[in-house]
Design a protein around this motif. Structure first.
Motif, mmCIF file in Angstrom:
data_model
loop_
_atom_site.group_PDB
_atom_site.id
_atom_site.type_symbol
_atom_site.label_atom_id
_atom_site.label_comp_id
_atom_site.label_asym_id
_atom_site.label_seq_id
_atom_site.Cartn_x
_atom_site.Cartn_y
_atom_site.Cartn_z
ATOM 1 N N THR A 597 36.897 47.332 42.668
ATOM 2 C CA THR A 597 35.455 47.517 42.600
ATOM 3 C C THR A 597 34.903 47.527 44.013
ATOM 4 O O THR A 597 35.426 46.867 44.917
ATOM 5 C CB THR A 597 34.795 46.382 41.814
ATOM 6 O OG1 THR A 597 35.148 45.137 42.400
ATOM 7 C CG2 THR A 597 35.230 46.391 40.356
ATOM 8 N N ASP A 601 29.628 49.351 42.684
ATOM 9 C CA ASP A 601 29.909 48.911 41.313
ATOM 10 C C ASP A 601 29.196 47.596 41.015
ATOM 11 O O ASP A 601 28.606 47.411 39.941
ATOM 12 C CB ASP A 601 31.415 48.717 41.099
ATOM 13 C CG ASP A 601 32.194 50.019 41.216
ATOM 14 O OD1 ASP A 601 31.590 51.079 40.993
ATOM 15 O OD2 ASP A 601 33.393 49.958 41.520
ATOM 16 N N LEU A 646 33.011 52.725 34.953
ATOM 17 C CA LEU A 646 33.021 51.299 34.627
ATOM 18 C C LEU A 646 33.421 51.063 33.173
ATOM 19 O O LEU A 646 34.069 50.056 32.849
ATOM 20 C CB LEU A 646 31.642 50.692 34.897
ATOM 21 C CG LEU A 646 31.200 50.661 36.371
ATOM 22 C CD1 LEU A 646 29.778 50.118 36.484
ATOM 23 C CD2 LEU A 646 32.157 49.823 37.206
ATOM 24 N N GLN A 649 37.117 51.154 32.823
ATOM 25 C CA GLN A 649 37.729 49.919 33.315
ATOM 26 C C GLN A 649 37.453 48.728 32.384
ATOM 27 O O GLN A 649 37.991 47.638 32.601
ATOM 28 C CB GLN A 649 37.186 49.594 34.715
ATOM 29 C CG GLN A 649 37.616 50.615 35.774
ATOM 30 C CD GLN A 649 36.991 50.300 37.122
ATOM 31 O OE1 GLN A 649 35.781 50.209 37.241
ATOM 32 N NE2 GLN A 649 37.829 50.112 38.124
ATOM 33 N N LEU A 651 34.517 47.287 31.957
ATOM 34 C CA LEU A 651 33.505 46.382 32.511
ATOM 35 C C LEU A 651 32.156 46.528 31.826
ATOM 36 O O LEU A 651 31.344 45.602 31.851
ATOM 37 C CB LEU A 651 33.344 46.634 34.018
ATOM 38 C CG LEU A 651 34.636 46.536 34.843
ATOM 39 C CD1 LEU A 651 34.341 46.754 36.315
ATOM 40 C CD2 LEU A 651 35.297 45.178 34.634
ATOM 41 N N GLY A 667 33.446 42.376 32.353
ATOM 42 C CA GLY A 667 32.560 42.703 33.466
ATOM 43 C C GLY A 667 31.897 41.475 34.042
ATOM 44 O O GLY A 667 31.673 41.381 35.261
#
Length: 678
Positions: A597, A601, A646, A649, A651, A667
């Motif tokens: 990140t 982010d 995101l 991922q 998050l 996240g």
């Protein structure tokens, strides 16, 4: 406790007919038991109400002797004839002498009095009973009630007007005293009006007959205390009782045949007289706050109009308080179960499906997961929702006390027993649901008795010899592994399978940690506290396994609220037993360390955090205009691509355009780790 209603009648046919009517209105909220007046009566001192069928002193004395010195109301049932069966009487020539048969002179005279009250007064009635003879050759007709008490000669035409039905205002008035729900009253009123309206057309062959029908209908509704207004399909008022005329300041007789628009506040009432499906609505009528509802009246496919009822809010609150004071009511619905996790929503959907059936339910789950809330919600979602909900914790009482609580006891069953005995919880739950919490802790002897209830639907009170039939649904709950208890010989296998017909596993809090922010927000709101949790606190709470589940979480929040002096709950506000184990930085794990990140982010994750604490998604348009992202030059277009990365991922989680984006627990870990590194 279930109310017991007693009916005492002279004849078995009358007893069965009237008992069926009482059961149709009062059960499952009350139990109706019938006795013949010439048979020995039991002790009736503990019953809720006694009904008798005649006004004779002898009949009243029988009832009074059975209730003794107890303050038990004794009511002589007001009864009326079905007008459909009186049509043949209209065709008898005026002035004809007509015997009226019954089992005694007094009861025959009561029937005559009721006929005269119904304005069927063009005949000369004489009471006729066993011992009388048909010596008068001018008698060509006789009236019977279902069965002739004296065989008539061949030349006499028999007119059967059937048993007299119970007046609707008796059912309504006593039903309100005993807690019968208002929707049962509304349904009976609507059905009664529909029947009377149809009879008006059936019997309307002459103006005189219509007037007699109208008079009886009006007298019926004058006895109802709530305002009632009925309109025909053209919007013309067909019925208006005195209670309604007092509310609206207009004479009830002068309004018959007038359009409902002549009423005060008619604009508010327009939907109730013109549209179907107008359910309870709060309105101000004059200086009163009232609940207004209406029902469409139909006969087969023909629309006959609407009936509108008004209920004073003050009176409704008084009746509701009476029900709560009696106890045995469920208070939580499925909407009271906080959470949006897949584990919880799937359990709720499964519970709703099982609720509509009648089999036993076994709730399995750790302490503090909300098993009792599920039991309440299942009852209120079931067909037994208007019946009692009786709950008991089986581990809170020793064996002998638990047995007497569950099954009741007879008079003199043991030293200190209440005179006359006491009904058990199964008997009190008749027609409803009984919730047996901590069922895994009951003794072997209680298991045997409970098995009988589930198999035979019967109980034997402690110290008693009689068998009582009960009709209640069983919901049991335990935090124990009952299957293992069966293998260990601690729990009967046959009882386990009787209880676990419909098993439901309640998820623990560690299985639905994504619900923690919502549970916290809801609990803070109920406490009346305007606080939020800092990111560090929320991250710590999400890492805890919560062995005490929701109960433990709420205790922690209440502790923090008591200690906290800031609008944000900080780590120092949490109990030391919690922070000492969990306040250290999280270990380097794939949950955040292996995720690449950058600062851009983190800007998005920080902007999403306030919405995460409120458990609210946010759209790109609103997110791009947050002060944090706007100051860094983010646009809605640039956010779109970054949010997709995101989400890949894990998050954030994004729904459709209208559902918005939310920060995931993963996240939050990344955001918290970034704050620690900084």
């Amino acid at each position: 406790m279930l109310n017991n209603l007693i009916l005492i009648a002279n004849g078995s046919d009358t007893l069965e007919f009237l008992r069926h009517e009482l059961k149709a209105y009062f059960e499952p909220y009350c139990r109706v038991v019938g006795y013949l007046s010439h048979q020995p009566l039991p002790d009736l001192r503990d019953v809720s109400h006694v009904f008798i069928t005649t006004r004779t002193a002898e009949h009243y004395a029988i009832a009074r002797q059975a209730v003794g010195d107890a303050q038990v109301p004794i009511t002589v049932l007001n009864r009326f004839f079905e007008l459909r069966k009186l049509k043949k009487l209209m065709q008898i020539p005026a002035g004809s002498t007509v015997p009226v048969m019954n089992n005694s002179r007094e009861t025959a005279q009561e029937v005559i009095d009721d006929l005269l009250k119904a304005r069927i007064d063009h005949l000369q009635y004489i009471p006729f009973h066993p011992g009388c003879t048909f010596d008068d050759p001018s008698i060509h007709y006789t009236i019977i009630l279902s069965e002739p008490d004296v065989p008539p000669p061949p030349h006499v035409e028999v007119i059967d007007i059937g048993f007299r039905k119970i007046h609707i205002h008796d059912l309504i008035d006593i039903g309100r005293q005993l807690g019968v729900p208002v929707d049962r009253e509304q349904a009976y009123l609507s059905a009664f009006i529909a029947e009377m309206t149809e009879l008006a057309k059936l019997l309307g062959t002459s103006y005189t007959e219509v007037q007699k029908l109208h008079s009886q209908l009006q007298s019926t509704f004058q006895a109802v205390k709530d305002p009632i207004i009925a309109c025909n399909e053209k919007g013309l008022i067909s019925f208006m009782n005195d209670a309604a005329s007092k509310w609206f300041g207009q004479g009830s007789h002068s309004m018959i045949g007038q359009p409902y628009t002549a009423l005060r506040e008619h604009e508010q009432l327009r939907p109730f007289f013109e549209q179907d499906g107008q359910e309870d609505t709060l309105l101000s009528i004059g200086h009163r706050q009232c609940i207004v509802s209406s029902q469409s009246i139909h006969n087969r496919q023909e629309h006959l109009g609407y009936v509108c009822t008004f209920k004073d809010v003050t009176e409704i609150q008084r009746l509701r308080n009476q029900l709560v004071q009696r106890g045995h009511t469920a208070t939580y619905t499925f909407s009271d179960l906080m959470g949006q996790s897949q584990a919880l929503t799937q359990t709720i959907e499964l519970s709703k499906k099982m609720a509509v059936h009648n089999q036993s339910i076994l709730l399995l789950g750790e302490n503090g997961t909300g098993k009792e809330l599920f039991a309440h919600a299942i009852h209120l979602h079931s067909q037994r929702k208007n019946g009692p909900f009786v709950a008991i914790n089986c581990s809170s009482l020793p064996e002998n006390l638990l047995e007497s609580e569950l099954f009741g006891y007879a008079d003199g069953a043991f030293t200190g027993a209440r005179k006359g005995g006491k009904p058990g919880l199964f008997e009190q739950a008749d027609g409803g649901t009984i919730f047996l919490d901590e069922i895994g802790d009951i003794s072997h002897s209680i298991q045997v008795k409970l098995l009988r209830v589930l198999q035979e639907k019967q109980i034997i009170p402690v110290g008693g010899t009689g068998i009582l039939s009960v009709d209640c649904r069983v919901i049991a709950a335990t935090n124990r592994n009952l299957e293992q208890a069966v293998l260990d010989g601690l729990f009967r296998e046959d009882l386990y399978y009787r209880l676990a017909v419909l098993p439901i596993d309640i998820p623990s809090l560690k299985e639905r940690k994504e619900d923690i922010p919502l549970i916290i927000a809801d609990h803070l709101q109920k406490l009346g506290v305007n606080k939020t949790c800092s990111p560090e606190v929320m991250a710590l709470l999400l890492r805890h396994d919560w062995p005490g589940n929701i109960r433990e979480l709420k205790n922690v929040i209440e502790y923090a609220v008591t200690i906290s002096e800031e609008p944000v709950i900080l780590l120092c506000d949490l109990p030391q037993r919690l922070t000492s184990r969990l306040a250290s930085p999280p270990t380097r794990s794939a949950s955040w360390h292996d995720i690449e990140t950058d600062e851009r982010d983190m800007e998005i994750l920080r902007a999403l955090y306030p919405y995460y604490t409120m458990n609210k998604p946010v759209g790109r348009y609103q997110l791009a205009r947050s002060p944090l992202l706007q100051s860094q030059g983010w646009t809605e277009s640039s956010l779109r691509n970054k949010l997709k990365q995101l989400e890949q991922q894990g998050l954030v989680r994004s729904g459709t355009t209208r559902q918005g984006t939310v920060l995931t627990p993963k996240g939050l870990d990344v955001l918290n780790a970034s704050n620690i590194r900084a």
